[in-house]
Design an enzyme around this catalytic site. Sequence first.
Site, PDB file in Angstrom:
ATOM      1  N   ASN A  10      -8.088  14.230  14.491  1.00  0.00           N
ATOM      2  CA  ASN A  10      -7.782  13.048  13.681  1.00  0.00           C
ATOM      3  C   ASN A  10      -7.598  11.869  14.629  1.00  0.00           C
ATOM      4  OD1 ASN A  10      -6.775  11.103  11.998  1.00  0.00           O
ATOM      5  ND2 ASN A  10      -4.798  12.127  11.629  1.00  0.00           N
ATOM      6  N   TRP A  11      -8.635  11.029  14.680  1.00  0.00           N
ATOM      7  CA  TRP A  11      -8.598   9.924  15.644  1.00  0.00           C
ATOM      8  C   TRP A  11      -7.851   8.703  15.126  1.00  0.00           C
ATOM      9  CZ3 TRP A  11     -14.293  10.107  17.913  1.00  0.00           C
ATOM     10  CH2 TRP A  11     -14.381  11.228  18.756  1.00  0.00           C
ATOM     11  N   LYS A  12      -7.393   8.759  13.893  1.00  0.00           N
ATOM     12  CA  LYS A  12      -6.631   7.643  13.302  1.00  0.00           C
ATOM     13  C   LYS A  12      -7.403   6.336  13.541  1.00  0.00           C
ATOM     14  CE  LYS A  12      -2.617  10.447  14.063  1.00  0.00           C
ATOM     15  NZ  LYS A  12      -1.174  10.562  14.184  1.00  0.00           N
ATOM     16  N   HIS A  96      -2.289  11.786   4.432  1.00  0.00           N
ATOM     17  CA  HIS A  96      -1.609  11.808   5.737  1.00  0.00           C
ATOM     18  C   HIS A  96      -0.304  11.017   5.632  1.00  0.00           C
ATOM     19  CE1 HIS A  96      -0.717  11.155   9.944  1.00  0.00           C
ATOM     20  NE2 HIS A  96      -1.526  12.169  10.209  1.00  0.00           N
ATOM     21  N   GLU A  98       1.064   8.974   7.495  1.00  0.00           N
ATOM     22  CA  GLU A  98       0.979   7.554   7.856  1.00  0.00           C
ATOM     23  C   GLU A  98       0.494   6.717   6.679  1.00  0.00           C
ATOM     24  OE1 GLU A  98      -1.431   8.137  11.342  1.00  0.00           O
ATOM     25  OE2 GLU A  98       0.267   9.063  12.356  1.00  0.00           O
ATOM     26  N   GLU A 168       2.422  19.137   8.386  1.00  0.00           N
ATOM     27  CA  GLU A 168       2.688  18.209   9.488  1.00  0.00           C
ATOM     28  C   GLU A 168       4.101  17.647   9.345  1.00  0.00           C
ATOM     29  OE1 GLU A 168      -1.116  16.533  11.369  1.00  0.00           O
ATOM     30  OE2 GLU A 168      -0.618  15.253   9.694  1.00  0.00           O
ATOM     31  N   GLY A 174       2.998  12.713  16.823  1.00  0.00           N
ATOM     32  CA  GLY A 174       2.932  11.736  17.913  1.00  0.00           C
ATOM     33  C   GLY A 174       4.140  11.739  18.849  1.00  0.00           C
ATOM     34  N   SER A 215       1.818  17.064  17.262  1.00  0.00           N
ATOM     35  CA  SER A 215       1.947  17.273  18.706  1.00  0.00           C
ATOM     36  C   SER A 215       1.360  18.610  19.186  1.00  0.00           C
ATOM     37  CB  SER A 215       3.409  17.123  19.135  1.00  0.00           C
ATOM     38  OG  SER A 215       3.837  15.803  18.897  1.00  0.00           O
ATOM     39  N   GLY A 236      -4.000  15.048  16.687  1.00  0.00           N
ATOM     40  CA  GLY A 236      -4.123  13.605  16.892  1.00  0.00           C
ATOM     41  C   GLY A 236      -4.326  13.285  18.354  1.00  0.00           C
ATOM     42  N   GLY A 237      -3.231  12.957  19.051  1.00  0.00           N
ATOM     43  CA  GLY A 237      -3.279  12.506  20.441  1.00  0.00           C
ATOM     44  C   GLY A 237      -4.133  13.350  21.375  1.00  0.00           C
TER      45      GLY A 237
HETATM   46  P1  PGA Z   1      -0.438  14.190  16.843  1.00  0.00           P
HETATM   47  O1  PGA Z   1      -0.974  13.720  15.384  1.00  0.00           O
HETATM   48  O2  PGA Z   1      -1.228  15.401  17.224  1.00  0.00           O
HETATM   49  O3  PGA Z   1      -0.703  13.016  17.732  1.00  0.00           O
HETATM   50  O4  PGA Z   1       1.002  14.507  16.682  1.00  0.00           O
HETATM   51  C1  PGA Z   1      -1.276  14.655  14.394  1.00  0.00           C
HETATM   52  C2  PGA Z   1      -1.630  13.956  13.104  1.00  0.00           C
HETATM   53  O5  PGA Z   1      -1.041  12.896  12.800  1.00  0.00           O
HETATM   54  O6  PGA Z   1      -2.473  14.452  12.341  1.00  0.00           O
END
Ligand code: PGA
Length: 255
Positions: A10-12, A96, A98, A168, A174, A215, A236-237
């Site tokens: 997930n590159w956001k 998600h 966010e 999640e 993050g 994470s 994500g990251g």
């Molecule tokens: P993260 O993000 O791996 O950077 O914690 C995961 C996500 O938001 O899907």
Amino acid sequence: MMKKKIILANWKMKLNFQESHKVIDEFIKIHRPNDATEVVICPSFTVLEKASEKLADTGILLGAQNCFWEQAGAFTGEISPAFLKELGCRFVIVGHSERRSNLAETDEIIHQKVKAVLEEGLTPVICVGETFEERQDGNKDFVIMNEVTKAIEGIELKPADELIVAYEPVWVIGSGQAVEPEEAKHTHQVIRQVLIDHFEAGAVNERVRIIYGGSVDSTNIKNFFEAGNIEGALVGGASLDAHNFHELILAAGQI
Ligand code: PGA
């Protein structure tokens, strides 16, 4: 049927067009597809069309980070599951945290999106998770059960439909510090129960995957997969760099 594990990047809104294609080009060079794990990249909308051309025949699949709940019409600025399918997307991340928090996406909106995604034969990746406050109040499992129930209420899975639920924990996303695999395992059991109560157990066993996100990196993915009922990861990251992401996939394959 043995379900494959799935790892989604997930590159956001973190990589622009140029940066995304640089990572895609590097990743295609180093990634070796295997039968045990599906790998999906979910870049920004602007990246999808060209990414789809590049990923064809690589075994790497394409997903989107969001969609609208109607397939076409007077909805300025929106993008439908039908349009995403046209570009070669197979997966759509829905709900998600966010988006739930920054864009006031409600359970009802998420439910409509899940329906629309399935209608086009795509796979929704439904994100659920508790905030730190909800957890401190002792409401974690209740929040999760409620989010899963609202997302799938009244939906029937047709024989070809697949569905993914991503657990999640919002406070972990993050942060660099994932929850303990045992904890994710417990929550996955809670989610599984809701799914079985709603769909038939057979359908859940065959066509629904419950994955973990928050994470995840190359050092902890193996512990999650070893926990037993964790069928994939939303990353994500650790997916923003081709080599890091590749390391993570290799580590996941070691179990
Ligand atoms: P993260 O993000 O791996 O950077 O914690 C995961 C996500 O938001 O899907």
